[in-house]
Design an enzyme around this catalytic site. Structure first.
Site, PDB file in Angstrom:
ATOM      1  N   GLU A 197     -28.341  72.815 -11.665  1.00 26.97           N
ATOM      2  CA  GLU A 197     -26.976  73.355 -11.536  1.00 26.97           C
ATOM      3  C   GLU A 197     -25.898  72.495 -12.205  1.00 26.97           C
ATOM      4  O   GLU A 197     -24.962  73.024 -12.822  1.00 26.97           O
ATOM      5  CB  GLU A 197     -26.621  73.584 -10.057  1.00 26.97           C
ATOM      6  N   ASP A 216     -25.419  81.359  -2.620  1.00 32.71           N
ATOM      7  CA  ASP A 216     -24.894  80.899  -3.915  1.00 32.71           C
ATOM      8  C   ASP A 216     -24.821  81.957  -5.016  1.00 32.71           C
ATOM      9  O   ASP A 216     -23.741  82.292  -5.528  1.00 32.71           O
ATOM     10  CB  ASP A 216     -25.691  79.681  -4.414  1.00 32.71           C
ATOM     11  N   GLU A 265     -37.500  85.543  -6.413  1.00 29.89           N
ATOM     12  CA  GLU A 265     -38.031  84.494  -7.299  1.00 29.89           C
ATOM     13  C   GLU A 265     -38.798  85.097  -8.473  1.00 29.89           C
ATOM     14  O   GLU A 265     -38.703  84.622  -9.602  1.00 29.89           O
ATOM     15  CB  GLU A 265     -38.944  83.531  -6.517  1.00 29.89           C
ATOM     16  N   ARG A 316     -37.381  84.685 -12.327  1.00 31.60           N
ATOM     17  CA  ARG A 316     -38.192  83.822 -13.198  1.00 31.60           C
ATOM     18  C   ARG A 316     -39.092  84.648 -14.127  1.00 31.60           C
ATOM     19  O   ARG A 316     -39.179  84.368 -15.323  1.00 31.60           O
ATOM     20  CB  ARG A 316     -39.058  82.878 -12.358  1.00 31.60           C
TER      21      ARG A 316
HETATM   22  C1  DMJ Z   1     -33.414  78.377  -9.478  1.00 26.46           C
HETATM   23  O1  DMJ Z   1     -34.541  79.087  -9.170  1.00 26.46           O
HETATM   24  C2  DMJ Z   1     -32.228  79.274  -9.628  1.00 26.46           C
HETATM   25  O2  DMJ Z   1     -31.239  78.617 -10.333  1.00 26.46           O
HETATM   26  C3  DMJ Z   1     -31.682  79.725  -8.306  1.00 26.46           C
HETATM   27  O3  DMJ Z   1     -30.512  80.473  -8.462  1.00 26.46           O
HETATM   28  C4  DMJ Z   1     -31.392  78.554  -7.434  1.00 26.46           C
HETATM   29  N1  DMJ Z   1     -32.506  77.687  -7.302  1.00 26.46           N
HETATM   30  C5  DMJ Z   1     -33.230  77.295  -8.481  1.00 26.46           C
HETATM   31  C6  DMJ Z   1     -32.714  76.060  -9.161  1.00 26.46           C
HETATM   32  O4  DMJ Z   1     -32.171  75.110  -8.379  1.00 26.46           O
END
Ligand code: DMJ
Length: 643
Positions: A542, A407, A274, A278
């Protein structure tokens, strides 16, 4: 909330003598004006001419200032990069001016009710709306649905008022524009939609600034904040969005906070993934867009403080790092890491190595990819969800999903290949194999309307469950096809895009739940079911992310229209009047969506950014041939060819 439209008039009246009778003829009016002019004293006439001349000169003089203001930063302001060793690959992107050719009339806008049409006409006719919207909805409304003082069009929650009439404030289009894009010229529509996103951003930012400044996340209902890492997560995640949206003032105050307040020398545990996507991603992309070396310095610091995570027996990183102490550890209950997390930090660390000329970052993340490439336990290229940090093997095998915990592994296979100039064949092979694995094992169609969806496999059993997170896939498939991969990837992308849109349009609020289940049995009356525990919406990006890719590559305006509906529904059901947006608990109850009191940083970092890019027809605004977006929507440059 908008004050009612107000127009100020400045009037000069030339009070003439003999203004008795009224004759409507043009000639009389001309003569009358001239007569009045002649009746003025020489001094009065000179004064009026002087004022007119003065106004004219002021108009000319202010023109360059106004245009410069619209252009964002001046060249000198941007070129602050003289200290940095390495320059951005791509010249800094200037925020695009919003061209307000025909600004929407506020009084028109404030009168119109939000049009809430759902779905493309064809499918909507096919779908039996009644059956699609009820079964699994639980009543969680408090007693007395219509609360005291509640007016039509206003949703009240304790401590919050959301004005459903203010949706997409100040920028609404003519009635039914999603179904009738010709209703306005496309340029006009582009300008007003872009401005709507900027308005949404400003509203979100206002809440963050007023109640959560310098903290991780806004809690808009309680007008407070939540802390995750204590690093101003929302502010950093939003930096490049502000730059791209041309919000110069907001950007400058956030930049000042980063320069003077942000410190990583803190005894705090952060999640490696994270904070990489970010914080490191946000700082790197802002450096590239602005050319300001302060952001690169901050990126280097957080990057090096995250490196202890890789000190594990297997070199598969731990999930958590204490960036102050320089220690790392797995979660308390396991020595496993999540596969998506350890394989979705590569774009950022590779770029950090390229910029600093220090290979340690790239080496650490490349080691992870190489190990995962060779591991047993995949299903036709599909990976399990966990990996052990001691022995480097997959654990909890047998579950395969494109949703949570797996994912972005798939996303980063393709994107690393693109970032590196399409030379790293192993990444491409793993990506192509995985997509074949999806087709063979996870792809099904729903009943009665034949929506193509990506389910999951659990110990050999197919489950028709699809996370909203999977909606990154249409965009990734489209990006692959645009990058030269098989055209049938684009066909699949289009089908999945439709499905992701239906996940919104089939809900009573027009917002997708976190997870849906598709019906596959002949005779089903509806395609989509939602379990009670899955009805929340976290303002995730998404679907709008994929809509952005689909529009960029196809220029089919329906994708913009779908995104426009989604933005309006965010405004209608998640906007908090005192500032900010909130995630909600129940997308199936438009009367009481039940706020969760949290605005995730990715709403500013991703959702609004992708909406803005979706509505822009400027393909040079973050060109997809020059940039690759990390999984938090932070654009990083495609490396220049060295061949
Ligand atoms: C974000 O932090 C990123 O896109 C991550 O890959 C998946 N989760 C969140 C958004 O849904």
């Amino acid at each position: 909330m908008h004050p009612p439209y107000r127009q100020d008039y400045v009037s000069i009246s030339l009070t003439g003598q003999g203004s008795g009778g009224y004759n409507n003829s043009k000639q009389w009016r001309r003569q009358s004006c001239w007569r009045k002019w002649k009746q003025l004293s020489r001094l009065q006439r000179s004064l009026i001419l002087f004022i007119l001349l003065l106004l004219f000169i002021c108009g000319i003089a202010s023109y360059p200032t106004v245009t410069e203001h619209l252009r964002g930063l001046t060249d000198e302001e941007q070129d602050t990069d003289s200290n940095s060793v390495l320059k951005p690959v791509i010249p800094h992107v200037l925020p695009e001016p919003i061209k307000q050719d025909h600004p929407a009339l506020p009084e028109q806008l404030s009168q119109r009710k939000l049009s809430n049409r759902r779905g493309p006409p064809v499918l909507q006719n096919r779908l039996q709306r009644k059956g699609n919207t009820s079964d699994t909805v639980a009543e969680d409304k408090p007693a007395g649905d219509q609360k005291e003082g509640e007016e039509e069009g206003v949703i009240s929650w304790p401590g919050v008022v959301i004005d459903t009439e203010q949706a997409t404030e100040g920028t609404k289009e003519k009635e039914d524009s999603p179904a009738n894009p010709e209703a306005k010229s496309s340029k006009e529509s582009e300008v007003s939609r872009l401005e709507a996103v900027r308005e949404a951003f400003r509203h979100a930012w206002k809440g963050y600034k007023d109640f959560a400044w310098g903290h991780d996340e806004l809690r808009p209902i309680s007008k407070s904040y939540s802390e995750w890492f204590g690093l101003g997560l929302t502010l950093i995640d939003a930096l490049d969005t502000m730059w791209i949206l041309g919000l110069k003032e907001e950007f400058e105050e956030a930049k000042a906070w980063v320069a003077t307040e942000l410190t990583f020398n803190k005894n705090v545990d952060v999640n490696l993934f994270e904070s990489t996507i970010r914080i490191l991603g946000g700082l790197l992309s802002t450096y590239h867009l602005t050319g300001d070396s302060m952001f690169l310095d901050k990126a280097k610091e957080i990057g090096s403080r995250l490196m202890p995570a890789f000190n594990t027996p297997s070199k598969i990183p731990y999930s958590d790092v204490n960036i102050g102490k320089g220690t790392a550890h797995p979660p308390r209950w396991t020595s496993d890491s999540t596969v998506a997390e350890v394989t979705s930090i590569q774009l950022e660390f590779r770029e950090l190595s390229r910029l600093t000329q220090d290979p340690q970052y790239e080496a650490a993340v490349a080691e992870v990819m190489n190990q995962v490439h060779k591991l047993d336990g995949k299903l036709d290229g599909l990976v399990p969800m966990f990996i052990n940090t001691n022995n480097g093997q997959f654990t909890h095998q047998g579950i395969y999903t494109l949703g949570a915990r797996a994912d972005s592994y798939y996303e980063y296979l393709l994107k690393q290949w693109i970032q590196g100039g399409k030379k790293e064949n192993q990444l491409l092979e793993d990506y192509l194999q995985a997509i074949e694995g999806v087709k063979k094992n996870l792809l099904q169609t729903s009943s009665p309307n034949g929506l193509t969806f990506v389910g999951e496999v659990s110990h050999g059993q197919f489950s028709p469950k699809m996370d909203h997170l999977v909606c990154f896939l249409p965009g990734t498939l489209a990006l692959g096809a645009h990058s030269g991969l098989a055209a049938d990837h684009m066909d699949l992308a289009k089908q999945l895009m439709e499905t992701c849109y239906q996940m919104y349009v089939q809900m009573e609020t027009g917002l997708s739940p976190e997870i849906v289940h598709f019906n596959m049995h002949q005779g089903s009356t509806r395609d989509i079911d939602v379990k009670l525990a899955d009805r929340h919406n976290l303002l995730r990006p998404e679907t709008v992310e994929s809509l952005f890719y689909m529009y960029r590559f196809t220029k089919d305006h329906k994708y913009q229209d779908w995104g426009w509906e989604i933005l309006q529904n965010f405004n209608k059901y998640t906007k908090v009047s005192s500032g900010g947006y909130t995630s909600i608990n129940n997308v199936r109850d438009p009367e009481y969506p039940s706020p969760r009191d949290k605005m995730e940083s990715f709403f500013l970092g991703e959702t609004l950014k992708y909406l803005y890019l979706l509505f822009s027809d400027d393909t040079n605004l973050i060109s997809l041939d020059q940039y690759v977006f990390n999984t938090e929507a932070h654009p990083l440059p495609v490396w220049p060819s060295t061949a």
